[in-house]
Design a protein around this motif. Structure first.
Motif, PDB file in Angstrom:
ATOM      1  N   LYS A  79       0.936  -1.243  -0.010  1.00  0.00           N
ATOM      2  CA  LYS A  79       0.038  -0.092   0.039  1.00  0.00           C
ATOM      3  C   LYS A  79       0.774   1.173  -0.012  1.00  0.00           C
ATOM      4  CE  LYS A  79      -4.289   0.574   2.173  1.00  0.00           C
ATOM      5  NZ  LYS A  79      -4.902   1.477   1.008  1.00  0.00           N
ATOM      6  N   LYS A  80       0.860   1.842  -1.102  1.00  0.00           N
ATOM      7  CA  LYS A  80       1.784   3.139  -1.128  1.00  0.00           C
ATOM      8  C   LYS A  80       0.951   4.210  -0.255  1.00  0.00           C
ATOM      9  CE  LYS A  80       0.703   2.686  -5.644  1.00  0.00           C
ATOM     10  NZ  LYS A  80       0.845   3.136  -7.069  1.00  0.00           N
ATOM     11  N   PRO A  81       1.950   5.048   0.350  1.00  0.00           N
ATOM     12  CA  PRO A  81       1.785   6.043   1.049  1.00  0.00           C
ATOM     13  C   PRO A  81       0.793   7.124   0.834  1.00  0.00           C
ATOM     14  CG  PRO A  81       3.849   6.044   0.996  1.00  0.00           C
ATOM     15  CD  PRO A  81       3.570   4.977   0.101  1.00  0.00           C
ATOM     16  N   ARG A  82      -0.094   7.283   1.321  1.00  0.00           N
ATOM     17  CA  ARG A  82      -1.045   8.610   0.711  1.00  0.00           C
ATOM     18  C   ARG A  82      -0.916   9.636   1.463  1.00  0.00           C
ATOM     19  NH1 ARG A  82      -6.360   6.173  -1.231  1.00  0.00           N
ATOM     20  NH2 ARG A  82      -6.894   8.228  -1.823  1.00  0.00           N
ATOM     21  N   TYR A  83       0.044   9.588   2.497  1.00  0.00           N
ATOM     22  CA  TYR A  83       0.286  10.623   3.635  1.00  0.00           C
ATOM     23  C   TYR A  83      -0.951  11.169   4.287  1.00  0.00           C
ATOM     24  CZ  TYR A  83       4.695   9.683   1.408  1.00  0.00           C
ATOM     25  OH  TYR A  83       5.761   9.237   0.960  1.00  0.00           O
ATOM     26  N   VAL A  84      -1.878  10.348   4.246  1.00  0.00           N
ATOM     27  CA  VAL A  84      -3.188  10.708   4.834  1.00  0.00           C
ATOM     28  C   VAL A  84      -3.833   9.344   5.330  1.00  0.00           C
ATOM     29  CG1 VAL A  84      -5.593  11.276   4.452  1.00  0.00           C
ATOM     30  CG2 VAL A  84      -3.728  12.632   3.029  1.00  0.00           C
ATOM     31  N   ARG A  85      -4.126   9.261   6.630  1.00  0.00           N
ATOM     32  CA  ARG A  85      -4.632   8.060   7.253  1.00  0.00           C
ATOM     33  C   ARG A  85      -5.989   7.776   6.494  1.00  0.00           C
ATOM     34  NH1 ARG A  85      -1.403   9.601  11.595  1.00  0.00           N
ATOM     35  NH2 ARG A  85      -3.363  10.902  12.141  1.00  0.00           N
ATOM     36  N   GLU A  86      -6.169   6.766   5.822  1.00  0.00           N
ATOM     37  CA  GLU A  86      -7.314   6.499   5.109  1.00  0.00           C
ATOM     38  C   GLU A  86      -8.210   6.449   6.176  1.00  0.00           C
ATOM     39  OE1 GLU A  86      -8.684   3.482   1.888  1.00  0.00           O
ATOM     40  OE2 GLU A  86      -6.166   3.720   1.874  1.00  0.00           O
ATOM     41  N   ASP A  87      -8.200   5.852   7.366  1.00  0.00           N
ATOM     42  CA  ASP A  87      -9.359   5.381   8.399  1.00  0.00           C
ATOM     43  C   ASP A  87      -9.893   6.775   8.882  1.00  0.00           C
ATOM     44  OD1 ASP A  87      -9.002   2.945   8.046  1.00  0.00           O
ATOM     45  OD2 ASP A  87      -8.035   2.320   9.549  1.00  0.00           O
ATOM     46  N   ASP A  88      -9.144   7.707   8.766  1.00  0.00           N
ATOM     47  CA  ASP A  88      -9.494   8.963   9.487  1.00  0.00           C
ATOM     48  C   ASP A  88      -9.881  10.173   8.699  1.00  0.00           C
ATOM     49  OD1 ASP A  88      -8.575   7.906  11.870  1.00  0.00           O
ATOM     50  OD2 ASP A  88      -6.604   8.621  11.679  1.00  0.00           O
ATOM     51  N   CYS A  89      -9.432  10.208   7.680  1.00  0.00           N
ATOM     52  CA  CYS A  89      -9.998  11.039   6.375  1.00  0.00           C
ATOM     53  C   CYS A  89     -11.267  10.919   6.237  1.00  0.00           C
ATOM     54  CB  CYS A  89      -8.995  10.947   5.033  1.00  0.00           C
ATOM     55  SG  CYS A  89      -9.619  11.992   3.874  1.00  0.00           S
ATOM     56  N   THR A  90     -12.080  12.244   6.111  1.00  0.00           N
ATOM     57  CA  THR A  90     -13.394  12.087   5.689  1.00  0.00           C
ATOM     58  C   THR A  90     -13.982  12.475   4.128  1.00  0.00           C
ATOM     59  OG1 THR A  90     -13.810  14.193   6.643  1.00  0.00           O
ATOM     60  CG2 THR A  90     -14.214  12.261   8.297  1.00  0.00           C
ATOM     61  N   GLY A  91     -12.703  12.893   3.897  1.00  0.00           N
ATOM     62  CA  GLY A  91     -12.988  13.403   2.327  1.00  0.00           C
ATOM     63  C   GLY A  91     -13.621  14.872   2.434  1.00  0.00           C
ATOM     64  N   CYS A  92     -13.398  15.589   3.638  1.00  0.00           N
ATOM     65  CA  CYS A  92     -14.086  16.988   3.502  1.00  0.00           C
ATOM     66  C   CYS A  92     -13.327  18.035   2.906  1.00  0.00           C
ATOM     67  CB  CYS A  92     -14.221  17.251   5.170  1.00  0.00           C
ATOM     68  SG  CYS A  92     -12.580  17.836   5.763  1.00  0.00           S
ATOM     69  N   ARG A  93     -12.139  17.694   2.371  1.00  0.00           N
ATOM     70  CA  ARG A  93     -11.448  18.656   1.560  1.00  0.00           C
ATOM     71  C   ARG A  93     -11.338  19.877   2.043  1.00  0.00           C
ATOM     72  NH1 ARG A  93     -13.422  18.351  -4.710  1.00  0.00           N
ATOM     73  NH2 ARG A  93     -12.760  16.000  -4.771  1.00  0.00           N
ATOM     74  N   SER A  94     -10.957  19.970   3.449  1.00  0.00           N
ATOM     75  CA  SER A  94     -10.472  21.183   4.156  1.00  0.00           C
ATOM     76  C   SER A  94      -9.066  21.550   3.897  1.00  0.00           C
ATOM     77  CB  SER A  94     -10.717  20.929   5.689  1.00  0.00           C
ATOM     78  OG  SER A  94     -11.960  20.645   5.876  1.00  0.00           O
ATOM     79  N   CYS A  95      -8.494  20.292   3.702  1.00  0.00           N
ATOM     80  CA  CYS A  95      -7.153  20.443   3.446  1.00  0.00           C
ATOM     81  C   CYS A  95      -6.677  21.055   2.182  1.00  0.00           C
ATOM     82  CB  CYS A  95      -6.250  18.860   3.487  1.00  0.00           C
ATOM     83  SG  CYS A  95      -7.233  17.867   2.314  1.00  0.00           S
TER      84      CYS A  95
END
Ligand SMILES: Cc1cc2nc3c(=O)[nH]c(=O)nc-3n(C[C@H](O)[C@H](O)[C@H](O)COP(=O)(O)OP(=O)(O)OC[C@H]3O[C@@H](n4cnc5c(N)ncnc54)[C@H](O)[C@@H]3O)c2cc1C
Ligand SMILES: Cc1cc2nc3c(=O)[nH]c(=O)nc-3n(C[C@H](O)[C@H](O)[C@H](O)COP(=O)(O)OP(=O)(O)OC[C@H]3O[C@@H](n4cnc5c(N)ncnc54)[C@H](O)[C@@H]3O)c2cc1C
Ligand code: SF4
Ligand code: SF4
Lengths: 688, 448, 148
Positions: free
Chosen positions: B100-116
């Motif tokens: 699994k390549k690193p997304r540098y974003v934890r998939e379990d936590d990200c909600t896809g809110c796009r604030s970043c």
């Protein structure tokens, strides 16, 4: 004045107050280019009970679905109304969304804003938007009245019926059996394999067709889960998905098994008939074998021509041939049905490019028989006792027809589709002809060469290398086939305006014309009626949706395999057959099916036991009057058996007390919908 | 992490339409399936398309629900942004190493809110999804309908300013993420690795990719898509609305000089589809299709072609020899035409925009990792091609979709059913779990 | 005779999910245009509606109703006969109210009936053009008609 939409909610007890989520899909512009989705959403927001009202580019996408799920969880939405594409496309998608979010999947109503609004009111966006609002308001009105429903769960037979024993039917049966399901395979003719058995060889592998087929048949025979009935047809069926009771009628073969002096029995038979297997190019006796190595292998009697003279019985071993055997009828219980009834080659009408008018005009299927070692000339490329020197293969006969140019079929439609296999089949035959007759002049007269598949283009390139001459015509100018002068070396002339050279009219002298005829579905009117499946405008059986549900029909539990659905080659037929097996396995493998809860339901408080419903109900054992007693009083009430009720609703309108409804489609819901459409739209300022 | 070991009945490699459908068909039959997709979202090529022939459904409407169903299926485990490293046969099954390549974003936590995305200061203009025609932030959710809806960081361009870390409401950003090895134990494998298109610069006669107003069919899909870069069809050089558009068929197929002798099977239909969509989007534009043969062979396809003709799309039979451009960057097509009266003549025609109907090439060579040989055409070899179209020469390994040769969506979905069925047959036979009770005592053939 | 301005009026199409509703979808897939004063409601079976339902719908604001049932193609035994029966009963009621019987129509529309679907819509549209929308409430009209 039309009444206001508001007042229906009073019927709902407070604690279960409807909290409706409304979603309007833009459908990537399909809807949004005509209907002002945002405006629709904003307007609906103001209706009573609407908690949220949103529009979105793609409701069916994951974020779209998540939006609904979130609203259910966070905003307490307990009814969902979606305006999007056709109900037939994504009803299931959204039901599952509700389910995942913990809401009963039937608390959702779908409005078709695409097929029934934006796509049909291109020119009137304002009215289309207003119509969308009214339709959605109707959905909201219905939603206020909706109740949670549970599917009817029924046991299912872990057994499938495959109708048609061509390569598609065989392949379906094999996959189903290997998946652990029992299979009954019903084949109308007296041999397995369908058309594939008739081909000399098959593209793109150039394999001999019958040995290839035999390998598949052997695998099928080795499966203990498969029961095969040849010479058999389905003549009736009762039931529904999971629980079909199918009646099969089997005509006797007349001959029990193979025996040593078969040839003698054939020789003494006085009757000659045209051999259908050779497409009429040869004859056989009334007692015959379809082809060497066919399965089942024993001889068979053609009852249409047999006079029951009994000559064959006399020479055959005792009890081997029985001319008095009666047809048998029996039933099987199955959970699902695979329709693999295949195709028939297009039959040109008299005079179409010389067909039947000149004996030197044959079809591509006949050419296969002609070039077959087992065929009428033992594979020699001869016609009428002479080697063929010049041959023209005319493509697209009975395919890609143009209204007004070609003669229509009895239903009034021309065959405007491409038959997909004939181009490559023709090219592969051209290459076989080249092998058998190195000096022959071969002409391919075509519209487009559709050598689309893996390995197909090689035949095209090879044909060019093999000095095959290509002449191109347009559908509007059909090639003409006519008789040459008596003294001419070649009996026929094919007149083409060739668009590959200079649009010249060319006349090519030939000994044989081969019509590359297309595919038509095998006529299965009876099966369509029995299983309630429908054809498309091309007369082939119709799938629900070519991408979403490509092998399923509109009838749950009845799936399609192979060329019954449309022209396909063997590889495609097998893929489709295998895909059909997948669907059937998923459906009945668990030995149970779930049916829609759309069955009649009696409100015991309103029912007076009038029995009108029982009188009108057309189903057996779906509704009956039962006697109850309470506090010493006995009275009668109607009771529904959901598994037998098909939801036809005849009882609904018959009930004098309005005590019956079909769940999910209740009358009061319709009344509310009608009121809502007719009502004034709140705050409608008109779309810009 | 405990998710690093997965045990399934089937591993599907590739999360395009065909891979997803295979997974769904197997999952629906009760098998456990893992889908490994190398990109950050499943959906494959199809997600990039506009509307799809022959029904002209919006492509998202077909793909995105399947993406969603795949992601939510109880029996399906999804591994996106992952690579297969190696495969070893292990008894009756396979041991597969994936990363699994690193997304540098934890998939379990990200909600896809796009604030970043909102706070990220840097635009990266290369978005494979949009063919370099739009941009995205360094930290981004791949596209609006991506599954999973999770952000990832394009580390090569990152300034490490840390704004996203602050902005993320669920603390999902993690620059320390490392590639994660995943071990997948599976009893069967389905290859659904799809296709690539002929590179636009492949043919030097067609400008070798240097002519700005010569684009590929795939780029036109993006221009036509509702989610596309401009939201309408403009030509690249000057943003002008093209008034005359030409399609060059078989650009990269049926062409010995490119080593692609085969027909790519979908390009006739997609060109016609695009022509129809263009006549909707640009009602005044003239559209010409230069072709050798129009191959509209599927169910409903010929009728589709005839409709396009009736709508006024011009079909000219002829081989395009060369494409050049004039001083205004208008492409000039030199073509050997066969006109209505059958006269052949070489002529040059100027258009505003030329679309190359590029062909389909294999998505990769599975031989090294999977030991599955390919045919002369580079697509996965299928020994019993006619009767078992999804079965490769390696026991337990199956193939579906465009990995098995060019095919359209309808055929890819059909093939997916076939691959699932063949895999299921194999799984049932493999471990003898076929329920004995189901066996029938009777003779299997009744010679009546 | 109504002399009111022929404001177009509303048409209700009750279409069976196994027949007319799919037919309507087919029309949409073919992108064929028809007027937007048409409201299609899907029905499982056309036999559930009692005569009162139709009269009420006229009262509420619909000016023409076409029941697009599946006819002989119906998946439900008895649906088509029963529907026809109910429509006939409704006609009796309509006569009592002096409603033009052409406002209610029963038409068999199958899943691929593109042309017949459009013809039915056209028929209803022309009818409304000819006789205009219903004056409401209906009962009054009935009375008025009786007085004439
Ligand atoms: C001239 C020609 C050449 C071809 N050459 C090739 C080739 O080289 N390579 C290739 O890949 N494809 C070729 N094809 C296509 C190929 O023949 C078909 O793809 C294939 O035969 C389809 O198989 P099927 O099972 O769908 O239909 P069929 O072969 O038609 O089988 C259908 C079976 O169902 C039975 N049946 C029908 N109705 C009933 C009923 N009511 N009850 C019970 N049984 C019923 C029929 O008797 C038949 O056995 C060719 C086609 C043609 C016309
Ligand atoms: C311009 C254009 C327009 C088209 N229009 C239409 C149309 O209108 N209608 C139609 O029916 N068809 C159309 N097609 C064809 C359609 O795109 C294909 O039929 C379809 O995408 C094939 O799906 P697939 O799943 O086989 O392959 P793909 O969509 O290519 O999916 C393969 C997936 O596997 C992944 N992958 C590849 N290798 C690996 C690996 N080693 N490990 C992990 N993952 C991997 C890829 O990232 C990708 O997600 C069009 C094609 C083109 C080029
Ligand atoms: S495959 Fe070829 S011959 Fe057959 S109908 Fe299509 S274009 Fe005509
Ligand atoms: S599909 Fe059409 S454009 Fe594509 S390679 Fe085949 S013939 Fe050429």
């Amino acid at each position: 004045m039309p009444e206001e939409i508001v007042n229906t909610q009073a019927q709902n007890p407070k604690e279960d107050e409807p909290r409706i989520g409304v979603y309007v899909c833009n459908c990537g512009g399909n809807i949004g280019d005509v209907v002002k989705c945002e405006h629709v959403a904003r307007t609906l927001e103001r209706l009573p009970n609407v908690v949220v009202s949103r529009d979105n580019m793609f409701m069916c996408s994951d974020p779209g679905q998540k939006m609904i799920a979130d609203d259910i969880k966070e905003k307490g939405v307990n009814r969902v109304v979606i305006g999007a594409c056709s109900i037939f496309l994504h009803e299931q998608t959204f039901r599952r969304t509700l389910e995942r979010a913990g809401l009963n999947p039937y608390l959702y109503y779908h409005i078709g804003l695409r097929e029934q609004v934006s796509w049909v009111h291109h020119g009137t966006p304002k009215e289309a938007t207003e119509k969308s609002i009214r339709m959605m308001a109707a959905g909201i009105a219905k939603a206020r009245n909706m109740k949670p429903l549970e599917p009817v769960r029924l046991p299912a037979h872990r057994q499938a019926l495959v109708i048609g024993g061509g390569v598609a039917g065989l392949r379906s049966a094999l996959d189903l059996a290997r998946r652990g399901l029992k299979v009954t395979l019903v084949e109308k003719s007296h041999y397995l394999g369908g058309h594939m058995a008739q081909w000399e060889r098959v593209f793109p592998t150039n394999e001999e067709a019958r040995p290839l087929l035999k390998r598949l048949i052997d695998q099928v025979l080795a499966e203990p889960n498969i029961t095969i009935h040849t010479g058999a047809e389905v003549i009736g069926a009762k039931g529904y998905v999971g629980n079909y009771n199918v009646t099969i009628r089997q005509t006797p073969r007349g001959v029990r098994e193979t025996f040593p002096n078969e040839q003698e029995a054939i020789d003494v038979c006085p009757i000659k008939r045209r051999k259908r297997f050779d497409f009429g190019l040869s004859t056989s006796k009334a007692i015959y074998r379809t082809y060497t190595g066919c399965v089942p292998e024993s001889l068979v009697i053609d009852w249409e021509t047999c006079t029951k003279c009994g000559e064959c019985v006399k020479v055959a071993p005792e009890g081997m041939i029985n001319l008095d055997e009666e047809a048998q009828e029996f039933t099987v219980d199955v959970g699902a049905v695979v329709l693999a009834t295949g195709f028939q080659p297009y039959e040109p009408f008299y005079g179409e490019m010389g067909w039947k008018e000149f004996p030197e005009v044959i079809t591509l299927p006949q050419l296969h028989r002609l070039l077959d070692d087992e065929g009428p000339t033992q594979g020699k490329f001869w016609w009428n006792g002479h080697p063929v020197k010049n041959v023209a293969i005319i493509h697209c006969v009975g395919s890609r027809q143009v209204e007004g140019v070609h003669r229509a079929q009895p239903d009034g439609n021309v065959n405007n589709y491409c038959s997909r296999v004939c181009c490559t089949a023709s090219l592969s035959m051209a290459s076989l002809i080249r092998q058998k007759a190195p000096d022959a002049k071969i002409y391919e007269v075509f519209e487009d060469i559709r050598a689309y598949g893996r390995g197909h283009e090689d035949y095209y390139t090879r044909a060019s290398k093999n000095n095959v001459t290509f002449l191109r015509y347009f559908a509007e100018e059909i090639p003409e086939v006519r008789r040459a002068d008596e003294k001419a070396e070649h009996p026929l002339l094919v007149k083409v305006r060739d668009h590959l050279t200079w649009g010249e009219e060319i006349e090519i002298p030939v000994d044989l014309v081969v019509l590359s005829v297309g595919m038509m579905p095998n006529p299965v009117q009876d099966l369509m009626e029995i299983f309630k499946v429908t054809p498309g405008s091309d007369r082939f059986l119709l799938e629900v949706h070519p991408k979403l549900r490509p092998v399923e029909t509109a009838v749950n539990g009845v799936v399609l395999a192979g060329t019954a659905q449309g022209p396909m080659n063997i590889q495609e037929s097998c893929a489709a057959a295998s895909a059909a097996a997948s669907k059937v396995s998923a459906l009945i493998e668990q030995a149970k099916v779930e049916l829609e809860p759309y069955v009649a339901r009696v409100d015991p408080d309103k029912c007076q036991g009038s029995g009108e419903c029982v009188k009108v109900c057309p189903q057996e054992e779906a509704i009956e009057l039962k006697t109850f007693s309470e506090n010493g009083n006995t009275f009668q009430r109607a009771v529904v058996t959901p598994a037998n009720c098909n939801g036809c609703g005849v009882c609904v309108s018959a009930c004098p007390n309005r005590a019956i409804d079909v769940q999910g489609w209740r009358l009061d819901e319709y009344e509310a919908m009608v009121s809502a459409i007719a009502a004034d739209i709140p705050a409608w300022e008109g779309a810009a | 992490m405990s998710t690093n070991q997965i045990k399934v009945d089937a591993l599907v490699v590739g999360g395009g339409i065909s891979g997803m459908q295979t997974a769904l068909d197997l999952g629906d039959q009760g098998y456990k399936v893992a889908v490994v997709e190398r990109k950050s979202s499943i959906g494959g090529k199809m997600i990039d398309l506009s509307k799809v022939f022959p029904t002209l459904d919006c492509c998202s409407c077909i793909t995105t629900p399947k993406m969603s169903a795949t992601a939510h299926h109880d029996n399906i485990t999804l591994l996106t942004y992952s690579e297969i490293e190696s495969i070893n046969r292990d008894g009756n099954g396979f041991k597969v190493q994936a990363t699994k390549k690193p997304r540098y974003v934890r998939e379990d936590d990200c909600t896809g809110c796009r604030s970043c995305e909102l706070v990220c200061p840097l635009e990266v203009s290369e978005d494979e999804h949009e063919f370099g025609r739009t941009s995205h932030r360094v930290v981004y959710v791949p596209f609006s309908t991506a599954v999973p809806q999770k952000a990832l960081v394009d580390l090569d361009h990152c300034l490490f300013c840390g704004k996203c870390i602050q902005a993320c409401p669920s603390d999902a950003i993690d620059f320390t993420q490392q590639p994660e090895p995943v071990e997948i134990e599976t009893r069967s494998i389905v290859l659904a690795t799809g296709f690539e298109t002929t590179p636009i610069n492949a043919k030097k006669e067609y400008g070798a990719g240097k002519l700005r107003n010569v684009i590929s069919g795939m780029m036109m899909e993006r221009l036509l898509a509702p989610t596309g870069p401009y939201g309408r069809v403009l030509r690249p050089s000057d943003g002008k609305m093209p008034a005359s558009i030409a399609y060059v068929q078989c650009a990269g197929s049926r062409d010995q000089t490119l080593g692609v002798p085969y027909c790519s099977r979908v390009c006739c239909m997609y060109a016609i589809k695009q022509a129809m969509l263009l006549s909707g989007a640009l009602p005044l534009a003239e559209i010409t299709i230069y072709y050798m043969d129009i191959r509209t062979f599927g169910k409903g396809y010929e009728q589709f072609y005839q409709n396009a003709k009736a709508m006024g799309v011009e079909f000219l039979k002829g081989k395009v020899a060369r494409i050049t451009e004039d001083e205004n960057q208008n492409p000039i097509v030199r073509v050997e035409l066969i006109d209505e009266f059958g006269k052949t003549r070489v002529t040059e025609r100027q258009h505003d925009l030329v679309v190359l109907s590029v062909g389909l090439l294999p998505g990769g060579n599975p031989q090294p990792k999977f030991g599955v040989p390919v045919g002369e055409d580079g697509f996965v070899q299928v020994p019993d091609y006619n009767v078992f179209p999804a079965v490769t020469s390696q026991p337990g390994i199956f193939v579906t979709g465009a990995a098995a040769g060019p095919m359209d969506i309808v055929d890819s979905i059909m093939m997916a059913g076939a691959a699932a069925s063949s895999a299921a047959s194999y799984l049932e036979a493999g471990n003898g779990s076929r329920k004995e009770a189901q066996r029938q005592p009777e003779r299997s053939v009744e010679y009546a | 005779m109504t002399t009111e301005t022929p404001q177009k009026g509303k048409i209700l199409l009750l279409a069976t999910l196994s027949g007319g509703y799919r037919g309507a979808d087919m029309v949409g897939q073919g992108h064929m245009d028809y007027p937007p004063n048409t409201y299609i409601l899907p029905v499982m079976s056309s036999a559930i509606f009692p005569p009162k339902f139709y009269i009420d719908a006229f009262e509420k604001g619909f000016d023409a109703i076409t029941v697009m049932y599946s006819g002989t193609d119906s998946p439900y035994k008895g649906e088509s006969e029963k529907t026809a029966e109910i429509i006939n009963e409704t006609y009796e009621k309509m006569k009592e109210l002096n409603l033009d019987l052409r406002r209610l129509r029963l038409a068999a529309i199958c899943t691929v009936c593109v042309r017949p679907f459009l013809e039915e819509v056209q028929r209803a549209e022309s009818l409304l053009e000819e006789i205009g929308p219903l004056p409401r409430p209906l009962a009054k009209q009935g009375v008025a008609a009786n007085v004439n």
